[in-house]
Design a protein around this motif. Structure first.
Motif: not given
Length: 300
Positions: A214-218, A224-226, A282-284
């Motif tokens: 959230f802080k990085r917005k990234s 994501y596989s993790l 959201a950040y993709r």
């Protein structure tokens, strides 16, 4: 984080398991009376594979992007390591089978490798003029960590008489009471307490990672596989628990109570990982600022 399932059975022979599966008894010393029991064991094995493979996509992502120290929260890694460490401690205290102990050691080793990668990129990105010495130091630390955990595993007993519940990333539980009248034995209390701490650590570890994203917005630098593999493992674990038949004389309510810490931990982690999945969505399309761009912005 942390699938299942071998439920404790009295030590004996196959005659103690009427209508049971011979191959399941031979391989796991587990009485599988019907298709639900067999499905529970198979799903448990698959979930273990998911948990075991979950770290590798992040290893690759770390080497690819080189920003692991920014992408992952150190508290996320430490919380995960704490959960697996409690799991490993419990495997020794509860005298679990070698397979369970070695699996717990593997999880801790994978966590230490992840933590080492984080520290490596943290130091490397802050000291770019000393890459060669840093590479040598962390290579030495990595080899020492793997060797130490391997030796630790060699100290475990090679034969145990009591089969206890195996639960994917969370392996702890203890033999169920045959009569079903006493809720917890001494060994179950150990497993229940340490299992609760382990599940709590897995839960708490997600919170700082959600905040970091959230802080990085990234989510750049995070694989994501993790989280996808961990979610699959936790889902399979939950299904395997529900499929498993209670021990003779044990009610479904007692069975659920004995597995409560791991069910709460599994479902709780699953819900938080779903939240992280929404962050990936959201950040993709956001391009994260580079380290150089942020430093230039701060100096201007």
């Amino acid at each position: 984080m942390d699938s299942r399932v071998w439920q404790s059975q009295p030590v004996g022979n196959f005659s103690d398991c009427p209508n049971g599966s011979q191959w399941v008894w031979d391989v796991f010393d587990e009485c599988a009376q019907d298709g639900l029991d067999i499905a529970s064991i198979v799903l448990g094995l698959v979930s273990i594979v998911c948990f075991a493979a979950a770290s590798f996509p992040q290893y690759y992502q770390a080497c690819k992007t080189g920003n692991m120290d920014e992408a992952l929260s150190i508290y996320f890694l430490l919380g995960w390591l704490a959960g697996d460490s409690f799991n490993l401690i419990g495997s020794f205290l509860a005298d679990q089978l070698p397979l369970q102990t070695y699996t717990a050691i593997y999880y801790v080793s994978a966590d230490l490798i992840m933590l080492s990668l984080y520290c490596y990129y943290k130091v490397r990105n802050q000291s770019r003029g000393f890459l060669a010495p840093i590479n040598a130091v962390f290579a030495f630390i990595f080899l020492g960590t793997v060797s130490t955990t391997s030796l630790l595993g060699g100290g475990g007993s090679l034969a145990q008489e009591t089969m206890v519940t195996m639960k994917g990333r969370t392996l702890l539980s203890a033999a169920a009471d045959e009569s079903g009248h006493e809720p917890f034995t001494k060994k179950e209390i150990i497993g229940f307490a340490i299992g609760s701490l382990s599940s709590l650590m897995y839960l708490l570890s997600r919170v700082p990672q959600i905040y970091t994203n959230f802080k990085r917005k990234s989510t750049a630098g995070v694989s994501y596989s993790l989280f996808a593999l961990v979610m699959l493992g936790n889902t399979l674990y939950g299904v395997s628990v529900l499929l498993k038949n209670p021990d003779p004389g044990q009610t479904r309510g007692d069975y659920a109570l004995h597995h409560l810490p791991w069910l709460i931990g599994s479902l709780g982690v699953l819900s938080l990982d779903i939240g992280i999945s929404f962050q990936f969505l959201a950040y993709r399309n956001r391009r994260p600022s580079t380290r150089e761009e942020r430093e230039a912005l701060l100096s201007s």
